[in-house]
Design an enzyme around this catalytic site. Structure first.
Site, mmCIF file in Angstrom:
data_model
loop_
_atom_site.group_PDB
_atom_site.id
_atom_site.type_symbol
_atom_site.label_atom_id
_atom_site.label_comp_id
_atom_site.label_asym_id
_atom_site.label_seq_id
_atom_site.Cartn_x
_atom_site.Cartn_y
_atom_site.Cartn_z
ATOM 1 C CE LYS A 16 -3.945 -2.182 2.357
ATOM 2 N NZ LYS A 16 -4.938 -2.028 3.467
ATOM 3 C CE1 TYR A 56 -9.434 -3.167 0.668
ATOM 4 C CE2 TYR A 56 -8.375 -1.328 -0.455
ATOM 5 C CZ TYR A 56 -8.293 -2.442 0.375
ATOM 6 O OH TYR A 56 -7.076 -2.822 0.887
ATOM 7 C CG ASN A 119 -3.712 -2.087 6.988
ATOM 8 O OD1 ASN A 119 -3.607 -1.757 5.812
ATOM 9 N ND2 ASN A 119 -4.740 -2.766 7.447
ATOM 10 C CG HIS A 122 -5.388 -6.421 -0.202
ATOM 11 N ND1 HIS A 122 -6.588 -6.609 0.444
ATOM 12 C CD2 HIS A 122 -5.384 -7.277 -1.253
ATOM 13 C CE1 HIS A 122 -7.273 -7.544 -0.213
ATOM 14 N NE2 HIS A 122 -6.568 -7.961 -1.248
ATOM 15 C CD GLU A 133 -8.820 -9.428 -3.651
ATOM 16 O OE1 GLU A 133 -9.699 -9.187 -2.803
ATOM 17 O OE2 GLU A 133 -7.657 -9.783 -3.336
#
Ligand code: RTP
Ligand code: MG
Length: 145
Positions: A16, A56, A119, A122, A133
């Site tokens: 991320k 998302y 965080n 993913h 995905e």
């Protein structure tokens, strides 16, 4: 085909923006590889608003959705396909809990995450979602196992 190959599976990973911004791509890849996951496809991209909203979509009604999409489109990400025995649960274990305060020692989120939103990584939560995905970002010929 040998037995190893028969049980190999794939998961989808994103490094991320909070992590790419801090130059942690290599450090995170080192943890991934040390855990026995193989990086079989990888590309650095900037997610569009539409890509992030689609990706998302399951969280579209959640209070943090706007913040999440803004964060994911703020800077480049690295999208990856990882291969291993039981890749999905294995990578979830290597990532650690969503909130880094709850993440186990040695996990990517314990090592690198800033907070529950930023965080660092993913990882897919099921084989079914992993396939969806992966297909959103990679053509089959780009994945070299
Ligand atoms: P991910 O989908 O990114 O791998 O993370 P996850 O399964 O561990 O967590 P999930 O519940 O799917 O949430 C997706 C991402 O949304 C952000 N989030 N923010 N502010 C908050 O309370 C909150 N909760 C979740 C995180 O970036 C989380 O990874
Ligand atoms: Mg999730």
């Amino acid at each position: 085909q040998n037995k190893m190959e028969l049980y190999m599976s794939r998961t989808f990973s994103i490094i991320k923006p909070d992590a790419t911004r801090r130059n942690l791509t290599g450090a995170i890849n080192a943890v991934i590889e040390a855990a026995g996951l193989r990086i079989v496809a990888q590309r650095r991209i900037k997610l569009t608003q539409a890509q992030a909203e689609t990706f998302y979509g399951v969280h579209s009604e959640r209070s943090f959705f706007g913040e999440l999409v803004a964060q994911m489109t703020s800077e480049p990400v690295v999208v990856q396909v990882l291969e291993a025995d039981n890749a999905v649960p294995k990578y979830r274990e290597v990532m650690g809990a969503t909130n880094p305060e709850n993440a186990a020692e040695g996990t990517i989120r314990k090592l690198f995450a800033l907070n529950v939103g930023e965080n660092s990584v993913h990882g897919s939560d099921s084989d079914e979602n992993a396939a969806l995905e992966i297909a959103q970002f990679f053509a089959e010929e780009e994945i070299v196992g």
